[in-house]
Design a protein around this motif. Structure first.
Motif, PDB file in Angstrom:
ATOM      1  N   LEU A  26       3.143  -1.491  14.858  1.00 30.53           N
ATOM      2  CA  LEU A  26       4.399  -1.220  14.157  1.00 30.53           C
ATOM      3  C   LEU A  26       5.528  -1.149  15.170  1.00 30.53           C
ATOM      4  CD1 LEU A  26       3.588   1.545  11.523  1.00 30.53           C
ATOM      5  CD2 LEU A  26       4.284  -0.796  11.087  1.00 30.53           C
ATOM      6  N   GLY A  27       6.674  -1.696  14.806  1.00 27.32           N
ATOM      7  CA  GLY A  27       7.806  -1.652  15.716  1.00 27.32           C
ATOM      8  C   GLY A  27       7.852  -2.868  16.620  1.00 27.32           C
ATOM      9  N   GLN A  28       6.722  -3.574  16.778  1.00 26.62           N
ATOM     10  CA  GLN A  28       6.721  -4.825  17.537  1.00 26.62           C
ATOM     11  C   GLN A  28       6.890  -5.968  16.540  1.00 26.62           C
ATOM     12  OE1 GLN A  28       6.456  -4.703  20.861  1.00 26.62           O
ATOM     13  NE2 GLN A  28       6.177  -2.489  20.804  1.00 26.62           N
ATOM     14  N   LYS A  29       7.174  -7.121  17.068  1.00 25.91           N
ATOM     15  CA  LYS A  29       7.341  -8.264  16.172  1.00 25.91           C
ATOM     16  C   LYS A  29       5.942  -8.742  15.741  1.00 25.91           C
ATOM     17  CE  LYS A  29       9.646 -12.745  16.068  1.00 25.91           C
ATOM     18  NZ  LYS A  29       9.616 -12.769  14.635  1.00 25.91           N
ATOM     19  N   VAL A  30       5.711  -8.738  14.425  1.00 27.09           N
ATOM     20  CA  VAL A  30       4.439  -9.256  13.928  1.00 27.09           C
ATOM     21  C   VAL A  30       4.737 -10.379  12.943  1.00 27.09           C
ATOM     22  CG1 VAL A  30       3.159  -7.100  14.229  1.00 27.09           C
ATOM     23  CG2 VAL A  30       4.345  -7.542  12.077  1.00 27.09           C
ATOM     24  N   PRO A  31       3.817 -11.338  12.792  1.00 21.25           N
ATOM     25  CA  PRO A  31       4.054 -12.463  11.884  1.00 21.25           C
ATOM     26  C   PRO A  31       4.218 -11.958  10.453  1.00 21.25           C
ATOM     27  CG  PRO A  31       2.128 -12.841  13.263  1.00 21.25           C
ATOM     28  CD  PRO A  31       2.518 -11.446  13.477  1.00 21.25           C
ATOM     29  N   SER A  32       4.981 -12.709   9.648  1.00 23.60           N
ATOM     30  CA  SER A  32       5.129 -12.301   8.266  1.00 23.60           C
ATOM     31  C   SER A  32       4.217 -13.149   7.393  1.00 23.60           C
ATOM     32  CB  SER A  32       6.584 -12.466   7.820  1.00 23.60           C
ATOM     33  OG  SER A  32       6.782 -13.780   7.392  1.00 23.60           O
ATOM     34  N   ALA A  33       4.016 -12.654   6.171  1.00 18.35           N
ATOM     35  CA  ALA A  33       3.120 -13.350   5.248  1.00 18.35           C
ATOM     36  C   ALA A  33       3.737 -14.647   4.716  1.00 18.35           C
ATOM     37  CB  ALA A  33       2.755 -12.418   4.101  1.00 18.35           C
ATOM     38  N   ASP A  34       5.018 -14.857   5.047  1.00 14.51           N
ATOM     39  CA  ASP A  34       5.700 -16.044   4.518  1.00 14.51           C
ATOM     40  C   ASP A  34       5.032 -17.339   4.980  1.00 14.51           C
ATOM     41  OD1 ASP A  34       7.429 -14.450   3.228  1.00 14.51           O
ATOM     42  OD2 ASP A  34       9.024 -14.579   4.742  1.00 14.51           O
ATOM     43  N   ASN A  35       4.554 -17.341   6.256  1.00 12.72           N
ATOM     44  CA  ASN A  35       3.887 -18.531   6.775  1.00 12.72           C
ATOM     45  C   ASN A  35       2.712 -18.913   5.892  1.00 12.72           C
ATOM     46  OD1 ASN A  35       5.640 -18.324   8.867  1.00 12.72           O
ATOM     47  ND2 ASN A  35       4.178 -17.264  10.225  1.00 12.72           N
ATOM     48  N   VAL A  36       1.935 -17.889   5.538  1.00 12.52           N
ATOM     49  CA  VAL A  36       0.759 -18.128   4.712  1.00 12.52           C
ATOM     50  C   VAL A  36       1.187 -18.609   3.329  1.00 12.52           C
ATOM     51  CG1 VAL A  36      -1.334 -17.091   3.796  1.00 12.52           C
ATOM     52  CG2 VAL A  36      -0.445 -16.337   5.995  1.00 12.52           C
ATOM     53  N   ARG A  37       2.257 -17.991   2.821  1.00 11.58           N
ATOM     54  CA  ARG A  37       2.748 -18.385   1.501  1.00 11.58           C
ATOM     55  C   ARG A  37       3.144 -19.867   1.495  1.00 11.58           C
ATOM     56  NH1 ARG A  37       6.786 -14.677   0.504  1.00 11.58           N
ATOM     57  NH2 ARG A  37       5.274 -13.240  -0.399  1.00 11.58           N
ATOM     58  N   PHE A  58      -5.589  -5.149  19.145  1.00  7.63           N
ATOM     59  CA  PHE A  58      -5.161  -3.824  18.653  1.00  7.63           C
ATOM     60  C   PHE A  58      -4.557  -4.007  17.274  1.00  7.63           C
ATOM     61  CE2 PHE A  58      -1.933  -0.637  17.901  1.00  7.63           C
ATOM     62  CZ  PHE A  58      -2.592   0.537  18.244  1.00  7.63           C
ATOM     63  N   TRP A  59      -4.797  -3.037  16.390  1.00  7.67           N
ATOM     64  CA  TRP A  59      -4.140  -3.106  15.080  1.00  7.67           C
ATOM     65  C   TRP A  59      -3.785  -1.730  14.574  1.00  7.67           C
ATOM     66  CZ3 TRP A  59      -6.543  -0.576  11.083  1.00  7.67           C
ATOM     67  CH2 TRP A  59      -7.920  -0.301  11.238  1.00  7.67           C
ATOM     68  N   ASP A  60      -2.755  -1.671  13.734  1.00  5.95           N
ATOM     69  CA  ASP A  60      -2.426  -0.435  13.014  1.00  5.95           C
ATOM     70  C   ASP A  60      -1.924  -0.820  11.623  1.00  5.95           C
ATOM     71  OD1 ASP A  60       0.086  -1.384  13.369  1.00  5.95           O
ATOM     72  OD2 ASP A  60       0.760   0.171  14.749  1.00  5.95           O
ATOM     73  N   SER A  61      -1.105   0.022  11.014  1.00  2.00           N
ATOM     74  CA  SER A  61      -0.699  -0.246   9.624  1.00  2.00           C
ATOM     75  C   SER A  61       0.034  -1.563   9.448  1.00  2.00           C
ATOM     76  CB  SER A  61       0.198   0.880   9.118  1.00  2.00           C
ATOM     77  OG  SER A  61      -0.545   2.054   9.050  1.00  2.00           O
ATOM     78  N   SER A  62       0.596  -2.115  10.551  1.00  2.00           N
ATOM     79  CA  SER A  62       1.352  -3.363  10.406  1.00  2.00           C
ATOM     80  C   SER A  62       0.447  -4.478   9.903  1.00  2.00           C
ATOM     81  CB  SER A  62       1.981  -3.736  11.747  1.00  2.00           C
ATOM     82  OG  SER A  62       0.960  -3.929  12.701  1.00  2.00           O
ATOM     83  N   ILE A  63      -0.809  -4.486  10.341  1.00  2.00           N
ATOM     84  CA  ILE A  63      -1.714  -5.553   9.913  1.00  2.00           C
ATOM     85  C   ILE A  63      -2.083  -5.350   8.438  1.00  2.00           C
ATOM     86  CG2 ILE A  63      -4.006  -4.573  10.397  1.00  2.00           C
ATOM     87  CD1 ILE A  63      -4.643  -7.201  11.852  1.00  2.00           C
TER      88      ILE A  63
END
Lengths: 375, 273
Positions: A26-37, A58-63
Motif C-alpha cells: 500500500l502506498g507504492q505504485k501497484v498495477p490496476s485491474a484496468d489492464n486485465v479488464r 511481498f503482499w498486503d491489502s493492495s493485492i
C-alpha cells in the motif's frame, strides 16, 4: 527494490494466466485491474483466469483490492476464477471478503427530497418543536407550583452550589465585559456630544444605556454563553449516561430535581449580576470622562440626576426575563439531548443560539412596550 | 404457592419508535423470584423491552401488569409507588456523576423514605458492603473502575429493598471473572432478598448459569419466538434460530453433548455450588 507488476499471458484452452511479481505494498505504485479488464474486453473468449505468484516477494491489502476487483469482473463475465495459484493467506482473505454478500438495502441512500416536501417537513418539525417548548414551559410551571407548595424534590445543597456557580463565579467575566461596554459607550458618546459642547452629558448616556438596557443584555448574553451552555451540556451528558433515566425510575422527577434548581439559581442571580454590570459600566464611563477632563464629582452628579427608578426597574425586569429565557433554553436543549457525544455538542450550541435569540427578541418586545407606555 | 405467583405479566405488548415497530405481540409471564432473562441478538429491542417495563417508554399497544395493576394505565401517584419497588442497574451504571457513591446510594432513600440521616447512612454502608465497596463512600464515580461502578450501581438499585431488580447487560464490559462474580451476587441477592430479577443479556454463560425463565426476541420476525427456562429451551425447542443463538452458531445433534461440556455453556449446577 522490485516494483509490483503483472504479466498477462494466454495458455491453451482459453485460459488467461496472470503472473504477479514484485513487492505489492500500500502506498507504492501497484498495477490496476484496468489492464486485465482491457485484456478481457479484447479477448472475450477467455473461460478462466489462473494466477502465478512464484515471483511475488511481498503482499498486503493492495493485492487484495486488485484481486477482488478482478474477481468481480470474472463473476460478471461468467469466467471462472481459479484461486489455487495464490498464496494461501490471500485465498483465505478473499474468501472472507466475499463470504457475506453486500447488503444492498443497508447502505443509506441519499434520497433527493423535492423542495415543497422539504418545506412541509421543516414546517412540521417546527410546529412539533414549538409544541415541545410549550410542554416544557408547562412542566416547569408545574414544578414551580410544587415548589411553592413545598412538595418539589431537589437538594438545597444543589441549589446553593448552582447559585455559587452562576452567581459568584460569573463576577469576573461580567466585570470585564460591562466595564468595557461602558467605556466604549462613553468613547462613542463623548466624541459625538463634544461636537455640540455637551460632553458632560456622556454621563447621562452611559448611565441610562447601561441601567436600562445594556447591563441586562450584556449579562444575559454572557450567561447564555457561560451558564446556558453549561446547563445544556450537563443535562445532555446525564441523558447520554442514563443518569436522567435513573432519576425517573426512582420516582424522582428530573424536572424538579435538575431543571428547577438550575432555573431558580440563574433567575435569582441574573438581576444581581445585572445591577453589578450597571455599576461597572458606569465606572467604565467615568474613566473615559476623566480622560476628557470631566471630574468624577460632576460625572456622578450627572449620573444621579439622569437616572430614575423606572430605568432601574426596567433593567431589573429585563434581567429577570433573560434569566428565565437563558435557563429555560439551556435546560430544554439539555433535556432534549439525544444519546451521543455529538448531540451533547449540538445541545450546547443550540442552547446558546436559542438563548441569545430569545434575549434579543425579548429586548425588542420590552422596549416597544415601554415606548408605548411612555416609560 | 406464592413462589410461583405471576409477578409481572406482559400482555399483547407492541413497542414502536414512531412508525417503526421494534417488537409486536409480546406475551409472557414472570413469576415471583424468577431470574428472568430477556435474550436475543444485538439490536432486537431487549433494552427497549426493559424500558417499557420500568416506565421509561410507553407501549404502542398492550399492557405491562405488576400483579393486577397495569403500569401504563395507572395514575401518576400509583406509577411512582410501583417505581419505588424497582431497582435498576443500567448498562453503564448510570451513577450520578456529581455525587459521591454514598450520596448516590443515599438519594433514593432520602427522597423516597422518611428515614433519619443516621439510618440512611447505616443503610448506605450496608448496601455498599453487600457489593464489596465498603470504604469507597467518598469516591466519585469517575474515580473508580468500570466494574466497581457497576457494583455501586447495584448498591443503589438495592437501596430501597426492591421487589424487582432489573439488570441491563450486567456483564457488558466486565472481564469473565468479574462477570461470573456478578452473576453469583445476583443469585445470592435473589435468594436472600426474595426479589424477582429481570436481566437483559446475550451472555450465554450467564443465561444458562442463572436464568430460570426467559423470553427470546427475534429481530427478523420482530416478535418473541419462545419463552421458558433457557436450559429447557436448549434441550427441547427445535427452532433453528433459537438453537443457533443458544449454541453460539453451532447447530446439529452431534454437538449437543459437546457444547454442554464447553466452558461457554456450563450447566447451572456447576455454578450454584
Amino acid at each position: 527494490m522490485d516494483a509490483a507488476a503483472i504479466h498477462l499471458s494466454r495458455l491453451p484452452g482459453e485460459i488467461l494466466a496472470i503472473q504477479l511479481t514484485g513487492k505489492w505494498q500500500l502506498g507504492q505504485k501497484v498495477p490496476s485491474a484496468d489492464n486485465v479488464r482491457d485484456e478481457l474486453r479484447n479477448r472475450p473468449t477467455v473461460k478462466s483466469i489462473v494466477f502465478n505468484t512464484d515471483a511475488l516477494s511481498f503482499w498486503d491489502s493492495s493485492i487484495l483490492t486488485f484481486l477482488v476487483e478482478i474477481m468481480k469482473l470474472a463473476v460478471k463475465e461468467g469466467i471462472s476464477f481459479e484461486k489455487d495459484g495464490l498464496p494461501s493467506g490471500v485465498q483465505q482473505l478473499i474468501d472472507l471478503a466475499t463470504a457475506v454478500p453486500k447488503k444492498e438495502d443497508a447502505s443509506k441512500s441519499v434520497v433527493h427530497e423535492p423542495f415543497f416536501s422539504k418545506v412541509g417537513s421543516e414546517t412540521i418539525h417546527f410546529i412539533n418543536s414549538a409544541g415541545e417548548l410549550i410542554a416544557f414551559i408547562g412542566e416547569t410551571f408545574v414544578a414551580f407550583g410544587r415548589m411553592i407548595n413545598g412538595k418539589a424534590r431537589f437538594l438545597t445543597s444543589d441549589l446553593w452550589q448552582l447559585i455559587q456557580e452562576t452567581g459568584a463565579q460569573a463576577v469576573p467575566i461580567v466585570s470585564l465585559i460591562s466595564f468595557l461596554v461602558g467605556l466604549i459607550l462613553a468613547f462613542v458618546g463623548i466624541l459625538q456630544l463634544g461636537l455640540f459642547g455637551a460632553q458632560v452629558y456622556v454621563a447621562d448616556l452611559v448611565s441610562i444605556a447601561m441601567v436600562r438596557q445594556m447591563g441586562a443584555i450584556m449579562t444575559g448574553i454572557i450567561m447564555a454563553g457561560r451558564t446556558g451552555a453549561a446547563y445544556a451540556a450537563q443535562l445532555g451528558t446525564m441523558q447520554v449516561n442514563e443518569e436522567i433515566d435513573a432519576l425517573e425510575t426512582l420516582a424522582i422527577p428530573p424536572m424538579e430535581f435538575l431543571v428547577l434548581p438550575r432555573m431558580l439559581a440563574l433567575t435569582l442571580m441574573m438581576p444581581f449580576l445585572a445591577v453589578y454590570a450597571d455599576l461597572m459600566g458606569i465606572l467604565g464611563g467615568a474613566l473615559v470622562a476623566g480622560l476628557y477632563n470631566i471630574s468624577l464629582t460632576v460625572y456622578l452628579n450627572r449620573v444621579i440626576a439622569a437616572l430614575n427608578l423606572y430605568h432601574l426597574f426596567i433593567g431589573l425586569f429585563m434581567s429577570f426575563v433573560f434569566g428565565v429565557l437563558v435557563s429555560l433554553s439551556g435546560c430544554l436543549r439539555g433535556m432534549q439531548c439525544g444519546r451521543s457525544a455529538s448531540e451533547v455538542g449540538d445541545a450546547a450550541t443550540s442552547a446558546v443560539v436559542t438563548g441569545i435569540v430569545a434575549i434579543i427578541v425579548a429586548t425588542a418586545v420590552i422596549t416597544i412596550i415601554c415606548n408605548i407606555l411612555g416609560i | 404457592m406464592d413462589k410461583t405467583k405471576a409477578h409481572i405479566t406482559i400482555s399483547d405488548l407492541t413497542m414502536a419508535y414512531g412508525d417503526f415497530v421494534v417488537m409486536r405481540d409480546l406475551n409472557f409471564t414472570i413469576n415471583r423470584s424468577d431470574i428472568f432473562i430477556i435474550m436475543g441478538g444485538s439490536g432486537c429491542g431487549k433494552s427497549t423491552l426493559m424500558r417499557h417495563m420500568v416506565g421509561l417508554k410507553s407501549p404502542a399497544k398492550g399492557k405491562v401488569l405488576y400483579g393486577d395493576v397495569s403500569f401504563w394505565d395507572a395514575d401518576p401517584e400509583e406509577k411512582d409507588h410501583l417505581k419505588r419497588r424497582f431497582g435498576i442497574l443500567y448498562q453503564s451504571g448510570a451513577l450520578w456523576s456529581s455525587m459521591t457513591l454514598e450520596e448516590n446510594v443515599a438519594l433514593p432513600l432520602s427522597q423516597n423514605t422518611t428515614l433519619s440521616e443516621n439510618e440512611i447512612r447505616a443503610q448506605v454502608g450496608l448496601k455498599l458492603s453487600l457489593v464489596g465497596l465498603s470504604g469507597f463512600e467518598g469516591f466519585y464515580p469517575s474515580e473508580i473502575s468500570g466494574g466497581m461502578r457497576k457494583r455501586a450501581g447495584l448498591a443503589r438499585a438495592m437501596a430501597l429493598d426492591p421487589e424487582v431488580l432489573f439488570f441491563d447487560e450486567p456483564s457488558a464490559g466486565l472481564d469473565p471473572l468479574s462477570a461470573k462474580r456478578l452473576d453469583e451476587l445476583i443469585l445470592q441477592l435473589r435468594d436472600s432478598l426474595g426479589a424477582t430479577v429481570v436481566i437483559v443479556t446475550h451472555e450465554l454463560a450467564s443465561i444458562f448459569a442463572i436464568g430460570s425463565n426467559s423470553v427470546f426476541l427475534d429481530p427478523e420476525t420482530r416478535t418473541m419466538l419462545a419463552a421458558g427456562d433457557p436450559n429447557t429451551l436448549l434441550r427441547e425447542n427445535h427452532d433453528p434460530r433459537i438453537q443457533t443463538f443458544l449454541r453460539r452458531g453451532e447447530t446439529g445433534e452431534t454437538q449437543v453433548t459437546d457444547s454442554k461440556a464447553d466452558a461457554g455453556h456450563p450447566k447451572p449446577d456447576n455454578f450454584r455450588t
